[in-house]
Design a protein around this motif. Structure first.
Motif, PDB file in Angstrom:
ATOM      1  N   UNK A 210      42.447  51.320 -28.160  1.00  0.00           N
ATOM      2  CA  UNK A 210      43.719  51.192 -28.889  1.00  0.00           C
ATOM      3  C   UNK A 210      43.742  52.042 -30.153  1.00  0.00           C
ATOM      4  N   UNK A 211      42.575  52.284 -30.736  1.00  0.00           N
ATOM      5  CA  UNK A 211      42.502  53.037 -31.987  1.00  0.00           C
ATOM      6  C   UNK A 211      42.570  54.546 -31.769  1.00  0.00           C
ATOM      7  N   UNK A 212      42.287  54.986 -30.555  1.00  0.00           N
ATOM      8  CA  UNK A 212      42.225  56.422 -30.274  1.00  0.00           C
ATOM      9  C   UNK A 212      43.609  57.028 -30.078  1.00  0.00           C
ATOM     10  N   UNK A 213      43.760  58.283 -30.487  1.00  0.00           N
ATOM     11  CA  UNK A 213      45.038  58.984 -30.323  1.00  0.00           C
ATOM     12  C   UNK A 213      45.071  59.837 -29.062  1.00  0.00           C
ATOM     13  N   UNK A 214      43.923  60.312 -28.628  1.00  0.00           N
ATOM     14  CA  UNK A 214      43.847  61.168 -27.448  1.00  0.00           C
ATOM     15  C   UNK A 214      44.051  60.306 -26.192  1.00  0.00           C
ATOM     16  N   UNK A 215      45.118  60.544 -25.409  1.00  0.00           N
ATOM     17  CA  UNK A 215      45.385  59.733 -24.214  1.00  0.00           C
ATOM     18  C   UNK A 215      44.232  59.726 -23.225  1.00  0.00           C
ATOM     19  N   UNK A 216      43.539  60.868 -23.089  1.00  0.00           N
ATOM     20  CA  UNK A 216      42.424  60.943 -22.145  1.00  0.00           C
ATOM     21  C   UNK A 216      41.295  60.016 -22.575  1.00  0.00           C
ATOM     22  N   UNK A 217      41.011  59.974 -23.878  1.00  0.00           N
ATOM     23  CA  UNK A 217      39.953  59.101 -24.375  1.00  0.00           C
ATOM     24  C   UNK A 217      40.378  57.631 -24.307  1.00  0.00           C
ATOM     25  N   UNK A 218      41.648  57.368 -24.568  1.00  0.00           N
ATOM     26  CA  UNK A 218      42.168  56.005 -24.400  1.00  0.00           C
ATOM     27  C   UNK A 218      41.903  55.522 -22.981  1.00  0.00           C
ATOM     28  N   UNK A 219      42.232  56.389 -22.029  1.00  0.00           N
ATOM     29  CA  UNK A 219      42.063  56.041 -20.623  1.00  0.00           C
ATOM     30  C   UNK A 219      40.596  55.805 -20.286  1.00  0.00           C
ATOM     31  N   UNK A 220      39.709  56.648 -20.821  1.00  0.00           N
ATOM     32  CA  UNK A 220      38.290  56.537 -20.513  1.00  0.00           C
ATOM     33  C   UNK A 220      37.710  55.217 -21.015  1.00  0.00           C
ATOM     34  N   UNK A 221      38.034  54.857 -22.252  1.00  0.00           N
ATOM     35  CA  UNK A 221      37.473  53.629 -22.822  1.00  0.00           C
ATOM     36  C   UNK A 221      38.101  52.376 -22.210  1.00  0.00           C
TER      37      UNK A 221
ATOM     38  N   UNK B 152      41.307  40.038 -18.436  1.00  0.00           N
ATOM     39  CA  UNK B 152      41.537  41.260 -17.666  1.00  0.00           C
ATOM     40  C   UNK B 152      43.036  41.521 -17.526  1.00  0.00           C
ATOM     41  N   UNK B 153      43.821  40.472 -17.395  1.00  0.00           N
ATOM     42  CA  UNK B 153      45.267  40.645 -17.366  1.00  0.00           C
ATOM     43  C   UNK B 153      45.788  41.225 -18.663  1.00  0.00           C
ATOM     44  N   UNK B 154      45.262  40.729 -19.792  1.00  0.00           N
ATOM     45  CA  UNK B 154      45.673  41.273 -21.092  1.00  0.00           C
ATOM     46  C   UNK B 154      45.259  42.733 -21.235  1.00  0.00           C
TER      47      UNK B 154
ATOM     48  N   UNK C 156      47.763  45.514 -22.315  1.00  0.00           N
ATOM     49  CA  UNK C 156      47.549  46.279 -23.547  1.00  0.00           C
ATOM     50  C   UNK C 156      47.540  47.778 -23.280  1.00  0.00           C
ATOM     51  N   UNK C 157      46.969  48.168 -22.145  1.00  0.00           N
ATOM     52  CA  UNK C 157      46.830  49.598 -21.837  1.00  0.00           C
ATOM     53  C   UNK C 157      47.694  49.988 -20.633  1.00  0.00           C
ATOM     54  N   UNK C 158      48.895  49.483 -20.623  1.00  0.00           N
ATOM     55  CA  UNK C 158      49.805  49.770 -19.509  1.00  0.00           C
ATOM     56  C   UNK C 158      50.159  51.248 -19.423  1.00  0.00           C
ATOM     57  N   UNK C 159      49.939  51.971 -20.525  1.00  0.00           N
ATOM     58  CA  UNK C 159      50.255  53.405 -20.512  1.00  0.00           C
ATOM     59  C   UNK C 159      49.209  54.229 -19.776  1.00  0.00           C
ATOM     60  N   UNK C 160      48.032  53.642 -19.520  1.00  0.00           N
ATOM     61  CA  UNK C 160      46.994  54.421 -18.844  1.00  0.00           C
ATOM     62  C   UNK C 160      46.634  53.873 -17.463  1.00  0.00           C
TER      63      UNK C 160
ATOM     64  N   UNK D 253      47.757  52.536 -13.705  1.00  0.00           N
ATOM     65  CA  UNK D 253      48.838  52.530 -12.718  1.00  0.00           C
ATOM     66  C   UNK D 253      49.168  51.084 -12.341  1.00  0.00           C
ATOM     67  N   UNK D 254      50.466  50.794 -12.190  1.00  0.00           N
ATOM     68  CA  UNK D 254      50.914  49.449 -11.789  1.00  0.00           C
ATOM     69  C   UNK D 254      50.309  48.359 -12.667  1.00  0.00           C
ATOM     70  N   UNK D 255      50.238  48.649 -13.968  1.00  0.00           N
ATOM     71  CA  UNK D 255      49.579  47.730 -14.895  1.00  0.00           C
ATOM     72  C   UNK D 255      50.236  46.351 -14.915  1.00  0.00           C
ATOM     73  N   UNK D 256      51.579  46.299 -14.915  1.00  0.00           N
ATOM     74  CA  UNK D 256      52.277  45.010 -14.975  1.00  0.00           C
ATOM     75  C   UNK D 256      51.958  44.156 -13.762  1.00  0.00           C
ATOM     76  N   UNK D 257      51.943  44.789 -12.587  1.00  0.00           N
ATOM     77  CA  UNK D 257      51.645  44.054 -11.361  1.00  0.00           C
ATOM     78  C   UNK D 257      50.208  43.545 -11.365  1.00  0.00           C
ATOM     79  N   UNK D 258      49.279  44.375 -11.851  1.00  0.00           N
ATOM     80  CA  UNK D 258      47.875  43.975 -11.882  1.00  0.00           C
ATOM     81  C   UNK D 258      47.635  42.876 -12.910  1.00  0.00           C
ATOM     82  N   UNK D 259      48.338  42.956 -14.042  1.00  0.00           N
ATOM     83  CA  UNK D 259      48.233  41.882 -15.045  1.00  0.00           C
ATOM     84  C   UNK D 259      48.720  40.570 -14.445  1.00  0.00           C
ATOM     85  N   UNK D 260      49.861  40.631 -13.746  1.00  0.00           N
ATOM     86  CA  UNK D 260      50.428  39.439 -13.125  1.00  0.00           C
ATOM     87  C   UNK D 260      49.479  38.846 -12.088  1.00  0.00           C
ATOM     88  N   UNK D 261      48.819  39.698 -11.312  1.00  0.00           N
ATOM     89  CA  UNK D 261      47.871  39.222 -10.295  1.00  0.00           C
ATOM     90  C   UNK D 261      46.723  38.456 -10.935  1.00  0.00           C
TER      91      UNK D 261
END
Length: 440
Positions: free
Chosen positions: A89-100, A128-130, A134-138, A140-148
């Motif tokens: 959440x603290x990182x600005x680089x989208x690629x690093x956000x995704x990696x962490x 895991x849902x949260x 929290x990282x729905x921008x990185x 895929x289908x984050x909302x559906x996976x959170x709901x599951x």
């Protein structure tokens, strides 16, 4: 690709790491020393350092640490997952956000595989849902996976999950189910959760149920089914009453309205019966219930509105004197409201129609319209919101006032500005009006 990005980033972020095994603490530290720094930074939300000093734990998966007997791998894996997520959440680089964020997810996956005992799975599913949320921008289908994940937590502990986060998480889960068209599953969840839900959450469930039905008929069928379970459920009865009214199911609307009144003769339920009587032209019954509602009204505004409704009932049943009485009462409750003055204008216009019924209108009848215009002028003067309605009625009533010729041949002739009495001196049927107007 995600793992590759993370691997490269972690290697080049610390030169000392290049010479070390990922399963060992950094900088040649002892396990207990690295763990101590990891825990300290985790508790202070210093997630970058927590990751640095704790990475070796999830890579090596040690069940114990020499020199620290209270170490528990299960708990610290959860802390590490939170640290990776927090640092992302603290990182600005989208690629690093995704990696962490992806690493945090991998840790949870590893936890579920390693620990088959479900005693901790409830909180892990929520976490895991949260993480997905929290990282729905990185993801895929984050909302559906959170709901599951939330649904899995719900299945484990339905009562606890229903009220977890003041009902926030079950609402997120349900909204996603509805968005995916999983109607039956959403209904099943709400039915199972309802016994544990707060009153506020039950209201939310009702709103969401309405989202699931494509037609009023479906909503009616569903609500009728719920009513069989609890015939005294006032919220269900109220919803059915409104739906029956919309669908013009008159008999059913009346039946439900009467049940609600018997269960709770509140202001709202009394007004509903009165309005039902109005819609069926049962003026006497409407007046009865409106008068009862008047005693239950909480504000002068409500009393003014009821007075107009009673006036309407009397007007529509031809009792003009009583209609005027209640229109005047409305002005006592709300002197800045123009509607009562328009109502009196309409009452006097009806008086002309009633008095001239079966014969040709005479010039004496026409003088009453001066009084009608007086009340329209007053309505517009005190309440600008009535302007459009007043102007529309003016176009109807102005042309039927006495002509100049009719005023000239009056005995004595009438001049603009003269006072003129509207009472029995015109005709007996106008005796009850007994008001003074001005010749126009």
């Amino acid at each position: 690709m995600k793992k590759l990005l993370l691997f490269l980033f972690l290697i080049f972020s610390s030169s000392s790491l290049m010479a070390q095994n990922a399963t060992s603490p950094p900088d040649g530290m002892s396990e207990v020393g690295a763990y101590s720094l990891f825990l300290e930074n985790y508790k202070s939300d210093s997630f970058e350092k927590a990751v640095k000093f704790g990475r070796w734990i999830w890579e090596g998966m040690p069940e114990s640490i020499e020199g620290y007997s209270r170490f528990e791998l299960k708990r610290n894996l959860r802390r590490l997952a939170n640290s990776y997520s927090g640092y992302a959440e603290e990182l600005e680089d989208p690629a690093m956000q995704e990696a962490y964020a992806d690493t945090a997810l991998q840790i949870y996956d590893q936890m579920f595989k390693k620990y088959s005992d479900k005693s901790n799975h409830y909180s892990w599913y929520i976490n895991r849902g949260r993480l997905y949320q929290t990282h729905s921008n990185v993801f895929d289908n984050a909302s559906a996976k959170a709901s599951e994940n939330y649904y899995k937590a719900f299945e484990l502990r339905p009562e606890e999950f229903t009220n977890y986060g003041d009902g926030y998480y079950i609402q997120v889960m349900l909204q996603e189910m509805i968005a995916q068209g999983k109607k039956d599953k959403a209904l099943s969840v709400m039915k199972k959760a309802e016994p544990y839900a707060s009153e506020k959450l039950k209201t939310t469930f009702n709103d969401k149920r309405n989202q699931l039905f494509e037609s009023p008929g479906e909503r009616i069928t569903f609500l009728e089914g719920r009513l069989k379970e609890n015939p005294k459920n006032q919220k269900v009865l109220s919803s059915l009453r409104d739906l029956y009214r919309e669908q013009e199911m008159t008999k059913k609307e009346r039946s439900v309205a009467e049940k609600l009144y018997k269960l709770n003769p509140s202001y709202g339920n009394t007004m509903a019966l009165a309005d039902f009587a109005v819609s069926n032209a049962n003026h006497n019954m409407a007046i009865k219930y409106f008068n009862e509602a008047m005693d239950k009204a909480q504000s002068d505004k409500q009393k003014a509105e009821i007075s107009i409704k009673i006036s309407d009932a009397y007007l529509n049943s031809g009792r003009l004197r009583k209609a005027r009485e209640y229109a005047r009462s409305a002005t006592d409750y709300d002197s800045d409201w123009g509607a009562p003055y328009i109502q009196i204008a309409d009452i006097y216009a009806r008086a002309v129609s009633k008095c001239a019924e079966g014969r040709k209108m005479e010039r004496r009848d026409k003088t009453v319209y001066w009084l009608v215009l007086d009340y329209l002028d007053k309505a517009k003067r005190i309440d600008p919101n009535t302007t459009n309605e007043v102007e529309r009625k003016y176009k109807s009533y102005s042309p039927v006032t006495p002509t100049n010729e009719e005023k000239f041949f009056w005995d004595p002739p009438l001049n603009s500005g003269d006072e003129f009495k509207i009472d029995g001196s015109l005709m007996e049927c106008y005796e009850w009006i007994n008001e003074t107007t001005t010749v126009r």
